[in-house]
Design a protein around this motif. Structure first.
Motif, short mmCIF file in Angstrom:
data_model
loop_
_atom_site.label_atom_id
_atom_site.label_comp_id
_atom_site.label_asym_id
_atom_site.label_seq_id
_atom_site.Cartn_x
_atom_site.Cartn_y
_atom_site.Cartn_z
N ASN A 22 20.88 43.85 51.19
CA ASN A 22 21.67 44.88 51.06
C ASN A 22 23.05 44.44 51.31
O ASN A 22 24.14 45.13 51.64
CB ASN A 22 21.47 45.86 52.37
N THR A 23 23.27 43.43 50.63
CA THR A 23 24.72 42.99 50.39
C THR A 23 25.62 44.04 49.46
O THR A 23 25.14 44.26 48.44
CB THR A 23 24.56 41.75 49.53
N LEU A 24 26.87 44.20 49.85
CA LEU A 24 27.62 45.13 48.95
C LEU A 24 28.39 44.21 48.20
O LEU A 24 28.91 43.32 48.61
CB LEU A 24 28.47 45.97 50.13
N PRO A 25 28.59 44.76 46.96
CA PRO A 25 29.37 43.80 45.93
C PRO A 25 30.78 44.17 46.11
O PRO A 25 31.34 45.27 46.77
CB PRO A 25 28.93 44.72 44.35
N VAL A 26 31.23 43.07 46.07
CA VAL A 26 32.88 42.80 46.50
C VAL A 26 33.66 42.62 45.09
O VAL A 26 34.87 42.46 45.06
CB VAL A 26 33.29 41.80 47.30
N VAL A 27 33.11 42.80 43.75
CA VAL A 27 33.77 42.53 42.67
C VAL A 27 32.99 43.61 41.56
O VAL A 27 31.95 44.06 41.59
CB VAL A 27 33.51 41.14 42.06
N THR A 28 34.23 44.44 41.20
CA THR A 28 33.87 45.55 40.06
C THR A 28 34.48 44.93 38.76
O THR A 28 35.42 44.29 38.62
CB THR A 28 34.27 46.88 40.62
N GLU A 35 39.25 44.77 32.81
CA GLU A 35 39.75 44.32 34.27
C GLU A 35 38.69 44.00 35.14
O GLU A 35 37.41 44.42 35.01
CB GLU A 35 40.42 45.61 34.74
N VAL A 36 39.01 43.22 36.28
CA VAL A 36 38.10 42.80 37.21
C VAL A 36 38.90 42.94 38.51
O VAL A 36 40.06 42.76 38.70
CB VAL A 36 37.84 41.52 37.17
N THR A 37 38.11 43.91 39.39
CA THR A 37 38.84 44.16 40.60
C THR A 37 38.03 43.65 41.86
O THR A 37 36.73 43.67 41.87
CB THR A 37 38.57 45.70 40.99
N VAL A 38 38.79 42.74 42.83
CA VAL A 38 37.98 42.09 43.85
C VAL A 38 38.46 42.74 45.13
O VAL A 38 39.61 43.30 45.37
CB VAL A 38 38.81 40.77 43.90
N SER A 49 42.37 43.85 44.77
CA SER A 49 43.21 43.08 43.62
C SER A 49 42.79 43.20 42.27
O SER A 49 41.40 42.76 42.22
CB SER A 49 43.38 41.79 44.24
N THR A 50 43.53 43.74 41.18
CA THR A 50 43.05 43.64 40.02
C THR A 50 43.32 42.88 39.24
O THR A 50 44.68 42.32 39.12
CB THR A 50 43.26 45.12 39.58
#
Length: 256
Positions: A22-28, A35-38, A49-50
């Motif tokens: 059940n790991t939550l994603p930390v990158v979208t 864009e990549v958001t951390v 941070s984007t």
């Protein structure tokens, strides 16, 4: 020809272990905004941070989408005589081999290398006025433990067995938390291979630049020939088990 260096990011899907935990994603990622958001921290201490890139692919992006927007536009430049390179960089288990090679036997899962082969031969066939005569060659170089290995060179059964044993030893070392891999000085991989530079000179054509002397170059006449060479090379490539991937590539490879 654009001539720019482009940086593209592709996010991998959650692994089976991450899903079970059940790991939550930390990158979208946003393909539209590129864009990549951390995401770091949680609750009131969450920090976002984007970062913007030339292109961004999410875990839902297909192999075709990646090829069409990255390597496909470059192939026309290559056929016009320009040198172009695409390489994958990332942590172990992030999907580099999947993006570059993919599954050779499943058309929709093929990576950018086999797709490029099909596209090159399609263009050569379709534009016979421009490409009156052509010759296509392929080579596959592996760099492992700072040694050069020709993945297309003929190799005896004894040497193949030695490499398989070495890979198994590496895997056991990984499972125990130690890296037991050592360069093999008697391996046939690096025999006759030398990294040299041909700068050219006055009265000569432009040199080849930096290249590997002695590396096998095989003539290919169809994309199926390229797939056959890639299958042959995959048997010799060093793999080993890591915490991120049970069959992780343990080397750097250059397909030309």
């Amino acid at each position: 020809m654009d001539g720019q260096i482009q940086v593209v990011v592709r996010l991998r899907p959650m692994s089976e272990r991450e899903q079970k935990g059940n790991t939550l994603p930390v990158v979208t990622a946003s393909t539209e905004k590129k864009e990549v958001t951390v995401i770091k921290g949680a609750g009131t201490r969450t920090l976002r941070s984007t970062f913007k890139f030339d292109n961004v692919f999410t875990s839902f992006s297909t192999q075709k989408e990646v090829f069409d927007q990255t390597l496909a536009p470059v192939i026309a430049d290559v056929l016009d005589g320009y040198e172009s390179t695409v390489f994958a960089y990332g942590q172990t288990g992030t999907g580099k081999t999947h993006t570059m090679e993919g599954s050779l036997d499943v058309p929709e899962d093929r990576g950018v290398i086999p797709r490029a082969a099909f596209d090159v031969f399609r263009r050569l066939k379709d534009d016979t006025n421009k490409f009156v005569e052509h010759k296509v060659t392929a080579s596959f170089l592996e760099i492992y433990n700072e040694e050069l290995c020709d993945l297309l060179a003929d190799e005896s059964a004894e040497n193949m067995k030695s490499r398989e044993t070495s890979a198994e030893d590496d895997a056991r070392g990984n499972r125990s938390g130690n890296d037991t891999s050592k360069p093999s000085s008697d391996s046939s991989c690096n025999k006759g291979l030398r990294l040299v530079e041909d700068p050219g000179g006055p009265g000569k054509k432009k040199g080849k630049g930096v290249f590997v002397m002695g590396l096998t170059e095989e003539v290919v006449t169809s994309p199926e020939d390229v797939l056959a060479l890639m299958r042959r090379a995959s048997v010799k490539r060093q793999v080993g088990e890591t915490k991120m991937n049970k069959q992780s590539s343990r080397s750097h490879c250059v397909f030309t």
